[in-house]
Design a protein around this motif. Sequence first.
Motif: not given
Length: 104
Positions: A51-76
């Motif tokens: 999502p491109s907007s919002g105030q507070f967001r929490c993404f829920v994923t499997w523990e082995d996908a956390v790093d990939t998702l965190a890097h993706h969020l940091a890049d965006v």
Amino acid sequence: MGAITTTLQKEAESIFTDLGYKVAADDSGLRAERKWRVVDVMPMVEPEELPSSGQFRCFVTWEDAVDTLAHHLADVDPDYEWAIIGVGDEDYEVSHPPTTRLAT
């Protein structure tokens, strides 16, 4: 929504309910409310369009996908506060974005 995402959605709902939030499904996932805070909760198996907007967001994923998702969020670098909940077999862990370090 696939079976894995549905399972993640149930996990997310359970976690936020246990934390004292009132949880309801919406178009993009879940909406968790407690006191003054409203958190948009998005279960996702792997990084997808964020999502491109919002105030507070929490993404829920499997523990082995956390790093990939965190890097993706940091890049965006979205314009909202975010956290990731990594769900394991018997527990979960919350990850927050890294803080900016001052140059030394």
